[in-house]
Design an enzyme around this catalytic site. Structure first.
Site, PDB file in Angstrom:
ATOM      1  NE  ARG A   1     118.833  53.576  16.556  1.00 18.75           N
ATOM      2  CZ  ARG A   1     120.195  54.302  16.862  1.00 18.75           C
ATOM      3  NH1 ARG A   1     120.294  55.437  16.734  1.00 18.75           N
ATOM      4  NH2 ARG A   1     121.315  53.267  17.338  1.00 18.75           N
TER       5      ARG A   1
ATOM      6  CE  LYS B   1     118.269  51.958  19.703  1.00 19.62           C
ATOM      7  NZ  LYS B   1     118.619  50.324  19.690  1.00 19.62           N
TER       8      LYS B   1
ATOM      9  CG  HIS C   1     115.314  49.247  11.878  1.00 22.37           C
ATOM     10  ND1 HIS C   1     115.327  50.460  12.519  1.00 22.37           N
ATOM     11  CD2 HIS C   1     116.486  48.633  12.101  1.00 22.37           C
ATOM     12  CE1 HIS C   1     116.534  50.566  13.358  1.00 22.37           C
ATOM     13  NE2 HIS C   1     117.244  49.082  13.162  1.00 22.37           N
TER      14      HIS C   1
ATOM     15  NE  ARG D   1     119.784  52.155  12.284  1.00 13.28           N
ATOM     16  CZ  ARG D   1     120.595  53.122  12.953  1.00 13.28           C
ATOM     17  NH1 ARG D   1     120.519  54.331  12.308  1.00 13.28           N
ATOM     18  NH2 ARG D   1     121.423  52.959  13.595  1.00 13.28           N
TER      19      ARG D   1
ATOM     20  CG  HIS E   1     125.424  51.232  15.116  1.00 12.38           C
ATOM     21  ND1 HIS E   1     125.641  50.297  13.978  1.00 12.38           N
ATOM     22  CD2 HIS E   1     124.236  50.902  15.315  1.00 12.38           C
ATOM     23  CE1 HIS E   1     124.677  49.888  13.637  1.00 12.38           C
ATOM     24  NE2 HIS E   1     123.842  50.474  14.313  1.00 12.38           N
TER      25      HIS E   1
ATOM     26  CE1 TYR F   1     123.005  46.913   7.963  1.00 18.20           C
ATOM     27  CE2 TYR F   1     124.350  47.541   9.930  1.00 18.20           C
ATOM     28  CZ  TYR F   1     123.191  47.549   9.449  1.00 18.20           C
ATOM     29  OH  TYR F   1     122.025  48.039   9.856  1.00 18.20           O
TER      30      TYR F   1
END
Length: 298
Positions: free
Chosen positions: A148, A172, A244, A247, A270, A279
């Site tokens: 990110r 995150k 992004h 990514r 994730h 994806y």
């Protein structure tokens, strides 16, 4: 309770209990601030504890005039989260947004770049420019590690474990993960560190930050966007790309080449495999090939 106090408490909850980043917190608060601004501009006297569904519906109706379906859905979700917090803390008995339906939207598939497009972007970098080597290293890290933009700008020299072939990434909620880094990407980082970064006058607060601007300070998210937009313009790339995008391309290209979805999930950081599964929708041809090659009834 005033709106100011309610927002202050909500921000503390998002930061301390949920461990969200400042960027995520700002997104949540922005939705509530839009509601507060609407109430002020229409002289509606109410607060977070007593505001009712009718008033919020009217706000959403007015806001929807300038928002697409996805943005409307995001706004409703943001408000719902705020009032859920107030219910959780026993400030309210009900959530006034619960009965408001979000517009139906399809699942947005991520934009990606082809390998050729990524190569063309990298080749467009002027390596004779003082920031050229840095910019090449930035693009290589974004694409080869799937970071990110905030993870890239916060990457530290002490996070580089080249002998082991990994970098430590803080994602995150300050959650850390180790991501493999290719030898070529290591090489570009080393060139930048040795020939460019070592000759900067570095701000004392940013001694350990890897990617710096020419004043020796940490790069901003906005600067990364500017670098990428500039390269896209140079090669006349007819796509709206951002950090992004690299990514997304990282994950898509790995999947297309047969990588395990669980491994991709771990590298992207994730929490849920469901997030990574988006994806699998990007290249349906690849999925067809899997069935044709590996199913016992093929």
């Amino acid at each position: 309770m005033t709106w100011t106090q309610a927002l202050k408490d909500y921000i503390s909850y998002l930061k301390i209990e949920r461990g969200l980043s400042d960027n995520s917190i700002n997104s949540y608060v922005l939705d509530v601030n839009k509601l507060i601004k609407y109430l002020d501009s229409n002289a509606i006297q109410t607060n977070a504890i007593v505001i009712d569904t009718t008033t919020i519906k009217q706000f959403i109706y007015e806001a929807a005039k300038n928002l697409n379906a996805r943005s409307q859905s995001r706004l409703i979700s943001g408000l719902k989260g705020f009032f859920n917090y107030l219910v959780f803390e026993d400030y309210r008995q009900d959530n006034p947004v619960d009965t408001i339906d979000s517009p139906k939207i399809g699942r947005k598939l991520p934009d990606t770049l082809s390998e050729n497009e990524i190569n063309n972007l990298i080749q467009a970098i002027d390596l004779s420019h003082p920031q050229g080597e840095r910019n090449r290293a930035i693009i290589e890290v974004l694409y080869s590690c799937g970071l990110r933009v905030s993870e890239l700008t916060n990457l530290k020299i002490s996070d580089l474990f080249f002998e082991e072939g990994f970098i430590k990434v803080t994602g995150k909620g300050d959650k850390q993960r180790f991501v493999p880094i290719l030898e070529d990407t290591q090489k570009y980082i080393t060139i930048y560190k040795t020939h460019i970064r070592n000759h900067l006058t570095i701000h004392p607060d940013h001694n350990d930050i890897l990617f710096l601007n020419r004043r020796g300070k940490q790069l901003t998210r906005a600067m990364i966007f500017t670098i990428i937009k500039g390269l896209a313009k140079q090669i006349d790339l007819n796509k709206n790309i951002s950090p992004h995008t690299f990514r997304h391309s990282f994950a898509t290209h790995l999947l297309e080449n047969g990588a395990d979805l669980r491994a991709i999930q771990l590298m992207l950081g994730h929490e849920s495999i469901t997030t990574t599964e988006i994806y699998t929708h990007v290249d349906k041809t690849q999925l067809t090939n899997v069935i044709n090659n590996f199913h016992p009834r093929r």
